[in-house]
Write an enzyme that holds these catalytic residues in place. Structure first.
Site: not given
Ligand code: DGY
Length: 326
Positions: A283-285, A234-236, A265, A154, A177, A156
């Site tokens: 979880h600081i993305g 970095i997703a879920r 979490e 996507g 995708r 990101i």
């Molecule tokens: C989101 O926005 O989904 C992130 O995981 C939190 O910043």
């Protein structure tokens, strides 16, 4: 004044916007609210601004008799029962776009940290263990010219692909995708998940969580990865089967991993703490000052739009609920 419930303190610019028109109640505790607390405090609320880790399910929605909008503080939408909210005529919004770059940069930082053991080296030095240059200390992996596999191409993923391609001359593979050709900003090759896993030196997950992606990465998938691979999520957390990840770390099926997200979490599996080659973030993305302020502004304006009987800009269920207001 109508009440807005914010489940965790957000940047003050958003709160200031809301205070002009609402009675703003912010969770005073420095932790997520429990489901019971949300149910209690949402009863008389016009709007709720939940965090992406707050589960807004049927029970919560049923207890909110006056609720008109759920304005998620985040881009992810897996924490809310959107179908039920829509059935109840409650608008649901998120904060897309503004966190693309911050989250992509964090994804890349985490990849580098997992490749070169940066947090581990910091801890080592601060613990007083640095006793001189050592040819065998903290030996990591170079990324230049290697292959990056992106699961979930996507916005990101595409932004990470650009950093990898132009900064590190990496070859890019992707699967799952969800952007158009025009949005794909670098040369990248579409492939199947098994092929991506077999051929990538770095595997990074940037896909959204849904019924298809839950436990997408499990034992079989770790078996396909190179033993030298760096694995980053970095997703879920729920996209990865934690038992399988622990097994992969234990049996050295991968070189290292970087995690910003976890199943369940904040109660992540504490066995992950045992692995020196696993870099773990809270979880600081999207956690940059600029992004978090923009997100605060968006949620506040989404709530205000509904208050003023307008369709909010980022209404996920806008097609169903606001066609009359558009
Ligand atoms: C989101 O926005 O989904 C992130 O995981 C939190 O910043």
């Amino acid at each position: 004044m109508d009440k807005v419930l914010i489940t965790r303190k957000i940047p003050s610019n958003g709160i200031e916007i809301l205070k002009k028109s609402f009675d703003v109640y912010i969770n005073p505790k420095d932790r997520n609210m429990t489901k019971r607390e949300i149910i209690e405090d949402i009863k008389d609320a016009f709007a709720i601004i939940p965090m992406v880790s707050d589960i807004i399910d049927k029970d919560v929605i049923d207890s909110a008799k006056r609720l008109k909008i759920i304005a998620n503080y985040g881009v992810g939408i897996n924490n809310v029962d959107i179908e039920y909210a829509t059935k109840k005529g409650i608008i649901f919004t998120n904060t897309p776009g503004v966190l693309t770059q911050s989250t992509a940069e964090l994804g890349w930082a985490l990849t580098m940290a997992a490749a070169r053991f940066i947090p581990q080296s910091d801890r080592f030095t601060k613990d007083g263990k640095f006793n001189g240059f050592s040819p065998t200390l903290m030996l990591g992996k170079e990324l230049y010219g290697s292959t990056l596999g992106i699961i979930g191409m996507g916005k990101i993923g595409s932004s990470i692909a650009r950093m990898a391609r132009y900064g590190f001359n990496m070859n890019i593979l992707y699967c799952n995708r969800n952007i158009s050709d025009k949005e794909l900003i670098v040369d990248a090759k579409k492939t199947t998940l098994p092929e991506l896993l077999k051929n990538s030196d770095v595997v990074i997950i940037t896909a959204p969580l849904n019924s298809e992606s839950r436990h997408l990465i499990s034992y079989e998938e770790f078996d396909l990865m190179k033993n030298s691979a760096i694995f980053v999520n970095i997703a879920r957390g729920e996209i990865v089967d934690t038992e399988a990840l622990i097994d992969a770390l234990k049996n050295k099926k991968i070189f290292s991993c970087g995690l910003d997200v976890y199943e369940n979490e904040p109660n992540f599996d504490k066995r992950l703490l045992e692995f020196d080659n696993c870099v773990m973030l809270p979880h600081i993305g999207s956690a940059t000052i600029k992004t978090r302020q923009k997100m605060a502004e968006i949620v506040a304006n989404n709530v205000l739009s509904v208050y003023n009987n307008r369709c909010p800009k980022f209404a996920v269920n806008g097609d169903e609920l606001c066609s009359a207001k558009k």
